[in-house]
Structures are given as C-alpha cells and as structure tokens.
Design an enzyme around this catalytic site. Structure first.
Site, PDB file in Angstrom:
ATOM      1  N   CYS A 169       0.847  -1.186   0.000  1.00 44.98           N
ATOM      2  CA  CYS A 169       0.000   0.000   0.000  1.00 44.98           C
ATOM      3  C   CYS A 169       0.886   1.240   0.000  1.00 44.98           C
ATOM      4  CB  CYS A 169      -0.907  -0.013   1.229  1.00 44.98           C
ATOM      5  SG  CYS A 169      -1.928   1.470   1.394  1.00 44.98           S
ATOM      6  N   CYS A 190      -7.968  -6.067  -9.725  1.00 46.36           N
ATOM      7  CA  CYS A 190      -7.556  -5.055 -10.694  1.00 46.36           C
ATOM      8  C   CYS A 190      -7.204  -3.790  -9.903  1.00 46.36           C
ATOM      9  CB  CYS A 190      -8.710  -4.825 -11.661  1.00 46.36           C
ATOM     10  SG  CYS A 190      -8.272  -3.858 -13.099  1.00 46.36           S
ATOM     11  N   CYS A 232      -5.390   1.098   6.368  1.00 42.96           N
ATOM     12  CA  CYS A 232      -5.591   2.554   6.264  1.00 42.96           C
ATOM     13  C   CYS A 232      -6.804   2.955   5.427  1.00 42.96           C
ATOM     14  CB  CYS A 232      -4.336   3.217   5.725  1.00 42.96           C
ATOM     15  SG  CYS A 232      -4.013   2.884   3.982  1.00 42.96           S
ATOM     16  N   CYS A 264      -7.322  -1.169   1.422  1.00 42.49           N
ATOM     17  CA  CYS A 264      -6.307  -1.607   2.370  1.00 42.49           C
ATOM     18  C   CYS A 264      -6.991  -1.730   3.735  1.00 42.49           C
ATOM     19  CB  CYS A 264      -5.174  -0.589   2.426  1.00 42.49           C
ATOM     20  SG  CYS A 264      -3.938  -0.960   3.704  1.00 42.49           S
ATOM     21  N   CYS A 283       0.421   3.201   3.537  1.00 40.93           N
ATOM     22  CA  CYS A 283       0.875   2.725   4.856  1.00 40.93           C
ATOM     23  C   CYS A 283       1.907   1.609   4.807  1.00 40.93           C
ATOM     24  CB  CYS A 283      -0.334   2.282   5.680  1.00 40.93           C
ATOM     25  SG  CYS A 283      -1.124   0.762   5.083  1.00 40.93           S
TER      26      CYS A 283
END
Length: 133
Positions: free
Chosen positions: A48, A120, A100, A97, A51
């Site tokens: 991510c 995707c 976060c 995510c 984070c």
C-alpha cells in the site's frame, strides 16, 4: 488483524502525490495502461502506497489485458477488505487496504485459476519492493 491507521486529508496530502491522493483517498482511478506497474515483470511485493501494508506478490500477478496491474490473490486476506461499490450505475466490489482504508481498485470474478479472481489495482495505490533474487 491489521492495526488501523487514521490520518486527516491534510496529513495524507503531505505524504502522497496528487494522483496518489486522488486514487487512494478519494476513490479515483488512473487511466488504463498509464500506471507504472501495469507492465512490471520484476519479482517482489506490492505494498500500500499509503501505509506500507503488504498486499500482493508478483507470484500472483498476471496479464489481464485491462491496462491495470492484476493479481489472482492477495498476500493475506486480512490485509485487504472489500465493500460493495454502486458508483457509475453498476455493482462492483471495491478493494481497500485493511490498515488505512486506501482505495486500491476492484475485484472481479473473471480471473485465472486457482481462485478465479482478478484483483484489478491502480498503480498509484501501490509501492513495489523488488526481491533480492
């Protein structure tokens, strides 16, 4: 279970580029075939961008022809969460995510075996850490 990360829009704007902020915090989408990872063939881990949570391995990345990096499975199911997305007059499954709440992309049921899933993702939502191999 991942530890939750909370920041204000101002804090995210300090950390992210304009495109990264638009995609991850405002649920935007980059144009197809423009992201830096859609054609990446290197081995490593996709994390991510907000984070650093590990999301996908290059081992599960495949060429979907859609113009976005696509994966058939996350590294760990607990690192992502999914929600219904009814924007643009259609029903899709949004992928976020788990740590976060960054918008990453969408998952579809037209991927390859063994899962049949196509995660995707937007390149702007990802960082890539190359393997030492």
């Amino acid at each position: 279970m991942v530890e939750k990360i909370k920041k204000t829009d101002a804090e995210w704007k300090e950390q992210l580029s304009e495109e990264q902020f638009h995609v991850t915090r405002k649920k935007g989408t980059e144009r197809a075939f423009t992201g830096k990872y859609h054609n990446n063939k290197e081995k490593g881990i996709y994390k991510c961008v907000c984070c650093g949570t590990e999301l996908f391995s290059s081992e599960t990345k495949f060429e979907s022809g859609t113009g976005w990096p696509s994966f058939w499975q996350p590294i760990k199911e607990d690192n992502i969460r999914c929600e219904n997305d009814f924007s643009f007059f259609m029903r899709r499954t949004e992928v976020l995510c788990a740590a976060c709440d960054a918008h990453l992309g969408h998952v579809f049921n037209d991927g390859p075996k063994p899962t049949g899933q196509r995660y995707c993702m937007n390149s702007a939502a990802l960082d890539f850490e190359k393997s030492e191999d």
